[in-house]
Scaffold this active site. Structure first.
Site, PDB file in Angstrom:
ATOM      1  N   HIS A 235       0.792  -1.200   0.049  1.00  0.00           N
ATOM      2  CA  HIS A 235       0.026   0.135  -0.068  1.00  0.00           C
ATOM      3  C   HIS A 235       0.840   1.331  -0.124  1.00  0.00           C
ATOM      4  CE1 HIS A 235       0.872   0.271   4.124  1.00  0.00           C
ATOM      5  NE2 HIS A 235       0.225  -0.878   4.424  1.00  0.00           N
TER       6      HIS A 235
ATOM      7  N   HIS B 276       4.051   1.291   2.206  1.00  0.00           N
ATOM      8  CA  HIS B 276       5.123   0.758   1.747  1.00  0.00           C
ATOM      9  C   HIS B 276       5.887   1.545   0.562  1.00  0.00           C
ATOM     10  CE1 HIS B 276       2.589  -2.806   2.735  1.00  0.00           C
ATOM     11  NE2 HIS B 276       3.661  -3.053   3.589  1.00  0.00           N
TER      12      HIS B 276
ATOM     13  N   GLY C 112       8.388   1.811   8.784  1.00  0.00           N
ATOM     14  CA  GLY C 112       7.380   2.843   8.902  1.00  0.00           C
ATOM     15  C   GLY C 112       7.153   2.987  10.559  1.00  0.00           C
TER      16      GLY C 112
ATOM     17  N   ASP D  93       4.496   1.031  12.809  1.00  0.00           N
ATOM     18  CA  ASP D  93       4.653  -0.294  13.443  1.00  0.00           C
ATOM     19  C   ASP D  93       5.948   0.365  14.536  1.00  0.00           C
ATOM     20  OD1 ASP D  93       2.885  -1.882  12.302  1.00  0.00           O
ATOM     21  OD2 ASP D  93       4.171  -1.826  10.668  1.00  0.00           O
TER      22      ASP D  93
HETATM   23  O1  PAF Z   1       6.482  -4.856   8.777  1.00  0.00           O
HETATM   24  C1  PAF Z   1       6.462  -5.962   8.159  1.00  0.00           C
HETATM   25  O2  PAF Z   1       5.726  -5.923   7.076  1.00  0.00           O
HETATM   26  C2  PAF Z   1       7.058  -7.062   8.584  1.00  0.00           C
HETATM   27  O3  PAF Z   1       6.864  -7.229  10.032  1.00  0.00           O
HETATM   28  C3  PAF Z   1       8.503  -7.366   8.107  1.00  0.00           C
HETATM   29  C4  PAF Z   1       9.400  -6.385   8.787  1.00  0.00           C
HETATM   30  C5  PAF Z   1       8.520  -7.291   6.709  1.00  0.00           C
HETATM   31  C6  PAF Z   1       8.909  -8.741   8.735  1.00  0.00           C
HETATM   32  O4  PAF Z   1       8.254  -9.834   8.199  1.00  0.00           O
END
Ligand code: PAF
Length: 291
Positions: A35, A38, A148, A151
């Site tokens: 999305h 990312h 990001g 999280d």
């Molecule tokens: O944030 C995410 O999408 C996942 O936790 C990650 C960092 C790719 C690890 O699988």
């Protein structure tokens, strides 16, 4: 044109080639179903002229027994096109057997940072994340890696892991990307029913209200929390609403420059999280005038 690869040896060859041409590496690890959040990480890496690698791997180790590993959307062609358009040089779809070889048994066990906030309801989650990210970092070698702030607990745990294990990766934190109505972008938002949208905004509404209160001079976290809980609507189950500092994630009593509000909730089976700093410019001015 971006390269699309699965093979580990091919990845290493392409990384060596990029490095030999003087390019530094930017790495954006994802689980796919990309999305705008990312894509903004990919764009940031590309804008810094880094040779930008995006990994797309749904990591089984970070899903609990009753969570949605099998149902997690796998949209490889779509993700490749989006990553390429955002400026990725290489999109890597690791094979499960490369990341978790059949005899593999070593895992990373994060410490106290993982035993709060989301870690309380998802006990194996951050160990699974730290394990896969350490594997990916070791494969990538020295690089900048983009995460990001949505999280934030993940970001904090990974920053700690990199320091604790002397991993030659520089972690770059990027601001949370939001939908037009303020909802933090997440792959899980697609599961929200339109009628639940208003309730889903309770998290950002609480954060905005806390920021307003702090700006107006209310710096007591328990007072702010009391007001937020009073206006929290029925129909969305609050998991946590914590005021914590931005490095140790320790509970705090008063709003300070390092204070963030963390909110986690469940809405008809959909997990929602959000967080933000409560220290706004005006808070700083207010604090200055109070001291
Ligand atoms: O944030 C995410 O999408 C996942 O936790 C990650 C960092 C790719 C690890 O699988």
């Amino acid at each position: 044109m971006s390269n699309r690869i699965t093979d580990l040896e091919q990845l290493k060859t392409l990384l060596d080639k990029a490095r030999s041409r003087g390019r530094n590496i930017g790495f954006v690890p994802t689980m796919g179903y990309l999305h705008d959040g990312h894509l903004s990480l990919i764009r940031t890496s590309a804008s810094l002229h880094l040779f930008t690698v995006v990994s797309i791997f749904v990591n089984p180790l970070q899903f609990g027994p009753n969570e949605d590993y099998d149902a997690y959307p796998r949209t490889e062609d779509r993700d490749f096109a989006l990553a390429q358009n955002a400026g990725a040089d290489l999109v890597w779809f690791p094979r499960k057997q490369d990341i978790y070889a059949s005899q593999s048994e070593t895992t990373v066990l994060p410490g106290s940072l993982a035993h709060k906030l989301c870690g309380l309801s998802r006990p194996a989650f951050f160990g699974g994340i730290a394990t896969v990210v350490l594997k990916l970092f070791n494969i990538m070698g020295p690089c900048h890696s983009f995460f990001g702030e949505k999280d934030y607990q993940q970001l904090t745990i990974l920053r700690r892991m990199v320091l604790d294990f002397f991993v030659p990766v520089k972690i770059v934190a990027c601001p949370t990307v939001r939908e037009a109505d303020g909802l933090a972008m997440s792959s899980r938002n697609v599961h929200l029913k339109p009628k639940d949208r208003h309730l889903a905004l309770s998290l950002i509404r609480s954060i905005n209200m806390a920021q307003e209160m702090a700006r107006a001079g209310q710096l007591s976290c328990s007072q702010i929390r009391h007001s937020l809980i009073e206006q929290w609507p029925a129909g969305i189950e609050l998991d946590y609403m914590d005021f914590r500092d931005d490095t140790q994630l320790a509970n705090v009593e008063r709003v300070e420059p390092s204070t963030r509000l963390f909110v986690g909730a469940w809405l008809n089976g959909v997990r929602l999280i959000d967080n933000a700093s409560l220290w706004m410019q005006q808070t700083t001015r207010l604090q200055d005038s109070l001291s």
